[in-house]
Design a protein around this motif. Structure first.
Motif, PDB file in Angstrom:
ATOM      1  N   HIS A 218     -17.005  -3.484  -1.743  1.00  0.00           N
ATOM      2  CA  HIS A 218     -15.869  -4.360  -1.609  1.00  0.00           C
ATOM      3  C   HIS A 218     -14.843  -3.803  -0.745  1.00  0.00           C
ATOM      4  O   HIS A 218     -13.942  -2.748  -0.902  1.00  0.00           O
ATOM      5  CB  HIS A 218     -15.240  -4.813  -2.749  1.00  0.00           C
ATOM      6  N   TRP A 219     -14.909  -4.188   0.465  1.00  0.00           N
ATOM      7  CA  TRP A 219     -13.826  -3.934   1.573  1.00  0.00           C
ATOM      8  C   TRP A 219     -12.501  -4.417   1.553  1.00  0.00           C
ATOM      9  O   TRP A 219     -12.409  -5.857   1.827  1.00  0.00           O
ATOM     10  CB  TRP A 219     -14.475  -3.825   3.042  1.00  0.00           C
ATOM     11  N   ILE A 220     -11.533  -3.771   1.277  1.00  0.00           N
ATOM     12  CA  ILE A 220     -10.028  -4.503   1.166  1.00  0.00           C
ATOM     13  C   ILE A 220      -9.145  -3.680   2.045  1.00  0.00           C
ATOM     14  O   ILE A 220      -8.746  -2.357   1.813  1.00  0.00           O
ATOM     15  CB  ILE A 220      -9.689  -4.229  -0.311  1.00  0.00           C
ATOM     16  N   ASN A 221      -9.012  -4.377   3.229  1.00  0.00           N
ATOM     17  CA  ASN A 221      -8.247  -3.715   4.147  1.00  0.00           C
ATOM     18  C   ASN A 221      -6.962  -3.680   4.186  1.00  0.00           C
ATOM     19  O   ASN A 221      -6.029  -4.307   5.111  1.00  0.00           O
ATOM     20  CB  ASN A 221      -9.001  -4.337   5.742  1.00  0.00           C
ATOM     21  N   VAL A 222      -6.248  -3.477   3.150  1.00  0.00           N
ATOM     22  CA  VAL A 222      -4.668  -3.519   2.982  1.00  0.00           C
ATOM     23  C   VAL A 222      -4.309  -2.139   2.341  1.00  0.00           C
ATOM     24  O   VAL A 222      -5.205  -1.545   1.547  1.00  0.00           O
ATOM     25  CB  VAL A 222      -4.278  -4.553   2.130  1.00  0.00           C
ATOM     26  N   GLY A 223      -3.137  -1.719   2.403  1.00  0.00           N
ATOM     27  CA  GLY A 223      -2.490  -0.454   1.818  1.00  0.00           C
ATOM     28  C   GLY A 223      -2.457  -0.668   0.408  1.00  0.00           C
ATOM     29  O   GLY A 223      -2.157  -1.804  -0.151  1.00  0.00           O
ATOM     30  N   VAL A 224      -2.614   0.357  -0.651  1.00  0.00           N
ATOM     31  CA  VAL A 224      -2.132  -0.062  -1.817  1.00  0.00           C
ATOM     32  C   VAL A 224      -0.591   0.106  -2.163  1.00  0.00           C
ATOM     33  O   VAL A 224       0.112   0.670  -1.395  1.00  0.00           O
ATOM     34  CB  VAL A 224      -2.964   1.297  -2.703  1.00  0.00           C
ATOM     35  N   SER A 225      -0.202  -0.478  -3.443  1.00  0.00           N
ATOM     36  CA  SER A 225       0.966  -0.349  -3.769  1.00  0.00           C
ATOM     37  C   SER A 225       1.288   0.551  -4.939  1.00  0.00           C
ATOM     38  O   SER A 225       0.292   0.611  -6.009  1.00  0.00           O
ATOM     39  CB  SER A 225       1.593  -1.754  -4.199  1.00  0.00           C
ATOM     40  N   ALA A 226       2.265   1.262  -5.118  1.00  0.00           N
ATOM     41  CA  ALA A 226       2.428   2.473  -6.318  1.00  0.00           C
ATOM     42  C   ALA A 226       3.406   1.482  -7.429  1.00  0.00           C
ATOM     43  O   ALA A 226       3.411   2.169  -8.487  1.00  0.00           O
ATOM     44  CB  ALA A 226       3.120   3.323  -5.761  1.00  0.00           C
ATOM     45  N   LYS A 227       3.634   0.206  -6.993  1.00  0.00           N
ATOM     46  CA  LYS A 227       4.568  -0.612  -7.931  1.00  0.00           C
ATOM     47  C   LYS A 227       3.872  -0.989  -9.244  1.00  0.00           C
ATOM     48  O   LYS A 227       2.705  -1.577  -9.032  1.00  0.00           O
ATOM     49  CB  LYS A 227       4.989  -1.820  -7.195  1.00  0.00           C
ATOM     50  N   GLU A 228       4.160  -0.900 -10.333  1.00  0.00           N
ATOM     51  CA  GLU A 228       3.173  -1.129 -11.689  1.00  0.00           C
ATOM     52  C   GLU A 228       3.086  -2.526 -11.843  1.00  0.00           C
ATOM     53  O   GLU A 228       4.306  -3.100 -11.642  1.00  0.00           O
ATOM     54  CB  GLU A 228       4.018  -0.288 -12.993  1.00  0.00           C
ATOM     55  N   GLY A 229       2.324  -2.915 -11.955  1.00  0.00           N
ATOM     56  CA  GLY A 229       1.885  -4.330 -12.142  1.00  0.00           C
ATOM     57  C   GLY A 229       1.615  -5.078 -10.874  1.00  0.00           C
ATOM     58  O   GLY A 229       1.264  -6.287 -11.003  1.00  0.00           O
ATOM     59  N   ASP A 230       1.797  -4.551  -9.757  1.00  0.00           N
ATOM     60  CA  ASP A 230       1.433  -5.325  -8.470  1.00  0.00           C
ATOM     61  C   ASP A 230      -0.026  -5.537  -8.181  1.00  0.00           C
ATOM     62  O   ASP A 230      -0.826  -4.502  -8.728  1.00  0.00           O
ATOM     63  CB  ASP A 230       2.060  -4.235  -7.333  1.00  0.00           C
ATOM     64  N   LYS A 231      -0.268  -6.738  -7.694  1.00  0.00           N
ATOM     65  CA  LYS A 231      -2.089  -6.950  -7.643  1.00  0.00           C
ATOM     66  C   LYS A 231      -2.403  -6.072  -6.710  1.00  0.00           C
ATOM     67  O   LYS A 231      -3.675  -5.815  -6.649  1.00  0.00           O
ATOM     68  CB  LYS A 231      -2.007  -8.356  -7.216  1.00  0.00           C
ATOM     69  N   LEU A 232      -1.566  -5.275  -5.992  1.00  0.00           N
ATOM     70  CA  LEU A 232      -2.081  -4.422  -4.916  1.00  0.00           C
ATOM     71  C   LEU A 232      -2.068  -2.982  -5.206  1.00  0.00           C
ATOM     72  O   LEU A 232      -2.258  -1.913  -4.585  1.00  0.00           O
ATOM     73  CB  LEU A 232      -1.403  -4.359  -3.415  1.00  0.00           C
ATOM     74  N   ASN A 233      -1.697  -2.899  -6.478  1.00  0.00           N
ATOM     75  CA  ASN A 233      -1.801  -1.610  -7.307  1.00  0.00           C
ATOM     76  C   ASN A 233      -3.240  -1.520  -7.895  1.00  0.00           C
ATOM     77  O   ASN A 233      -3.527  -2.301  -8.906  1.00  0.00           O
ATOM     78  CB  ASN A 233      -0.793  -1.515  -8.233  1.00  0.00           C
ATOM     79  N   PRO A 234      -4.230  -1.048  -7.241  1.00  0.00           N
ATOM     80  CA  PRO A 234      -5.643  -1.060  -8.100  1.00  0.00           C
ATOM     81  C   PRO A 234      -5.891  -0.552  -9.352  1.00  0.00           C
ATOM     82  O   PRO A 234      -6.750  -1.091 -10.278  1.00  0.00           O
ATOM     83  CB  PRO A 234      -6.527  -0.326  -7.036  1.00  0.00           C
ATOM     84  N   LEU A 235      -4.839   0.281  -9.729  1.00  0.00           N
ATOM     85  CA  LEU A 235      -5.127   0.906 -11.138  1.00  0.00           C
ATOM     86  C   LEU A 235      -4.725  -0.358 -12.176  1.00  0.00           C
ATOM     87  O   LEU A 235      -5.273  -0.582 -13.266  1.00  0.00           O
ATOM     88  CB  LEU A 235      -3.992   1.749 -11.242  1.00  0.00           C
ATOM     89  N   HIS A 236      -4.003  -1.164 -11.466  1.00  0.00           N
ATOM     90  CA  HIS A 236      -3.520  -2.404 -12.526  1.00  0.00           C
ATOM     91  C   HIS A 236      -4.477  -3.791 -12.305  1.00  0.00           C
ATOM     92  O   HIS A 236      -5.003  -4.064 -13.398  1.00  0.00           O
ATOM     93  CB  HIS A 236      -2.160  -2.860 -11.982  1.00  0.00           C
ATOM     94  N   SER A 237      -4.589  -3.831 -10.962  1.00  0.00           N
ATOM     95  CA  SER A 237      -5.539  -5.067 -10.755  1.00  0.00           C
ATOM     96  C   SER A 237      -7.118  -5.007 -10.911  1.00  0.00           C
ATOM     97  O   SER A 237      -7.707  -5.732 -10.981  1.00  0.00           O
ATOM     98  CB  SER A 237      -5.374  -5.636  -9.288  1.00  0.00           C
ATOM     99  N   ILE A 238      -7.604  -3.653 -10.822  1.00  0.00           N
ATOM    100  CA  ILE A 238      -9.140  -3.416 -10.900  1.00  0.00           C
ATOM    101  C   ILE A 238      -9.374  -2.645 -12.063  1.00  0.00           C
ATOM    102  O   ILE A 238     -10.317  -3.061 -13.067  1.00  0.00           O
ATOM    103  CB  ILE A 238      -9.421  -2.825  -9.460  1.00  0.00           C
ATOM    104  N   ILE A 239      -8.934  -1.375 -12.188  1.00  0.00           N
ATOM    105  CA  ILE A 239      -9.189  -0.568 -13.258  1.00  0.00           C
ATOM    106  C   ILE A 239      -9.010  -1.133 -14.601  1.00  0.00           C
ATOM    107  O   ILE A 239      -9.889  -1.028 -15.418  1.00  0.00           O
ATOM    108  CB  ILE A 239      -8.435   0.804 -13.237  1.00  0.00           C
ATOM    109  N   LYS A 240      -7.899  -1.861 -15.070  1.00  0.00           N
ATOM    110  CA  LYS A 240      -7.628  -2.531 -16.132  1.00  0.00           C
ATOM    111  C   LYS A 240      -8.733  -3.581 -16.262  1.00  0.00           C
ATOM    112  O   LYS A 240      -8.701  -4.229 -17.759  1.00  0.00           O
ATOM    113  CB  LYS A 240      -6.309  -3.073 -16.230  1.00  0.00           C
ATOM    114  N   LYS A 241      -9.629  -4.044 -15.613  1.00  0.00           N
ATOM    115  CA  LYS A 241     -10.648  -5.057 -15.804  1.00  0.00           C
ATOM    116  C   LYS A 241     -11.815  -4.606 -16.446  1.00  0.00           C
ATOM    117  O   LYS A 241     -12.734  -5.476 -16.874  1.00  0.00           O
ATOM    118  CB  LYS A 241     -10.826  -5.841 -14.445  1.00  0.00           C
ATOM    119  N   PHE A 242     -11.858  -3.280 -16.273  1.00  0.00           N
ATOM    120  CA  PHE A 242     -12.941  -2.497 -16.979  1.00  0.00           C
ATOM    121  C   PHE A 242     -12.682  -1.919 -18.485  1.00  0.00           C
ATOM    122  O   PHE A 242     -11.616  -2.162 -18.692  1.00  0.00           O
ATOM    123  CB  PHE A 242     -13.521  -1.582 -15.927  1.00  0.00           C
ATOM    124  N   ASN A 243     -13.694  -1.361 -19.214  1.00  0.00           N
ATOM    125  CA  ASN A 243     -13.346  -0.781 -20.348  1.00  0.00           C
ATOM    126  C   ASN A 243     -14.049   0.334 -20.543  1.00  0.00           C
ATOM    127  O   ASN A 243     -14.667   0.930 -19.654  1.00  0.00           O
ATOM    128  CB  ASN A 243     -13.898  -1.896 -21.355  1.00  0.00           C
TER     129      ASN A 243
END
Length: 392
Positions: free
Chosen positions: A284-309
């Protein structure tokens, strides 16, 4: 009331109680000493009993168990001031590998032995016969504990496990099994002798594929999050592809690979030129920078990692060469306010740009923080249950 001895004489209860107490106390000391020695020497780990049942309990043990660093790592992290690693003036660190007076004779000798061990490990990795997807086997109907155990047994690199390859006993033990010790220069020690040839080498990394396999379940998804996915940055020598190939060699085939990259790329170039064909279906190629803001959709820790278990196998790589974004992201993993990252992330790779003498020419103005701060960050991540590795 009195107690009778075998010879018929009586003894006072208080004396008998005192003798029992002394004996029990001595026994306790012996047991505690034995456990301490086992953990220090790497002979006994929290996974041992769980592995006896084929690994079904590894998820219960895994992210809640303690972290056991190797002896050399313990010394380095405990003597950061003495070694000058807390100084912000780009201290050189290679001398711990070459000068017996830099640390202690015991630590120096252990590092000399470890260098031989890591070479042996890489030779075994290179000669390992690739296996097909282990998840395809684990997901097959009717695969029970015994069959799964045999699947994971096939990934064992030595009949005595990882310790059979590393008699120096310098490996550290994490929630994902044995890993390399946290040591400067924060990548291969071989850059101390041949910088250019070994700068991007991954041969300092240690993975315990057998233990990682035993944590998998039929429902597990294999996921890689790559923050800083410049697939052409290192030409044809792409460290992330090298890492993927090693996982695949041991049957870990990723279902999803998420690549975030801020530098604008033509998708046609990415998919036709940069990306190997093997990954077209999972990438999945996502050609944008990541955000360090907690809860932001461009923070992959929030928008991607939390979708797994925690039953999924999740790998995170962080290397965006921008300290004010990547350092907060690393600290979010460490702080883990919701208690999810330590349960979900199985491996975490991070190139932490700090004031390190050997890399000041490469990192330049991107350096922020000290070697000591970096060692403590990675050590604390491992203690939290996130197996953290320096990334080149």
């Amino acid at each position: 009331m009195s107690l009778h001895r075998n010879d018929g004489r009586k003894t006072k209860p208080c004396n008998a109680w005192a003798a029992w107490t002394r004996g029990g106390f001595l026994l306790l000391l012996v047991l505690l000493s034995a456990v301490t020695i086992y953990h220090t020497k790497g002979v006994l780990t929290p996974f041992d009993n769980a592995m006896n049942d084929g690994g079904d309990n590894l998820r219960l043990v895994g992210h809640n168990q303690e972290y056991y660093p190797g002896i050399a790592e313990q010394y380095i992290v405990s003597n950061l001031d003495r070694l000058g690693f807390n100084e912000p003036d780009n201290p050189d660190t290679c001398h711990i590998w070459s000068d017996p007076n830099a640390t202690t004779l015991e630590v120096f000798n252990s590092l000399v032995a470890y260098k031989k061990d890591i070479d042996k490990y890489n030779e075994i990795i290179m000669n390992f016969k690739p296996v097909p997807s282990i998840m395809d086997k684990i997901r097959q109907e009717g695969v029970g504990v015994e069959e799964k155990s045999k699947i994971c047994d096939s990934l064992r690199l030595h009949r005595d496990g990882m310790q059979g390859i590393f008699p120096s006993q310098q490996l550290s033990f994490t929630s994902s099994g044995y890993v390399e010790p946290l040591l400067p220069p924060m990548r291969s020690h071989k850059i101390c002798d041949d910088f250019g040839r070994n700068l991007m080498s991954l041969e300092y990394l240690v993975h315990d594929f057998e233990v990682m396999c035993r944590k998998l379940k039929p429902t597990s998804r294999l996921v890689l999050l790559d923050m800083g996915a410049a697939l052409d940055f290192h030409g044809t020598n792409q460290p992330i592809v090298t890492l993927l190939r090693q996982y695949e060699k041991f049957g870990f085939v990723f279902d999803h690979i998420y690549g975030f990259e801020i530098n604008e790329k033509n998708p046609k170039e990415v998919y036709e030129t940069s990306l190997p064909e093997d990954y077209i279906s999972s990438y999945h190629w996502i050609n944008v920078g990541v955000s360090a803001k907690e809860g932001d959709k461009l923070n992959p820790l929030h928008s991607i990692i939390k979708k797994f278990n925690e039953d999924d196998f999740v790998v995170v790589k962080l290397d965006i060469d921008t300290s004010f974004i990547e350092v907060p992201l690393a600290h979010q993993v460490l702080e883990d306010k919701e208690g999810v990252y330590s349960k979900i992330i199985d491996q975490f790779y991070f190139e932490h740009h700090v004031h390190l003498g050997e890399l000041r020419g490469n990192w330049g103005s991107s350096m922020n923080g000290t070697v000591g701060e970096s060692l403590e960050l990675f050590s604390n991540l491992r203690k939290k249950g996130v197996p953290a590795h320096f990334w080149p």
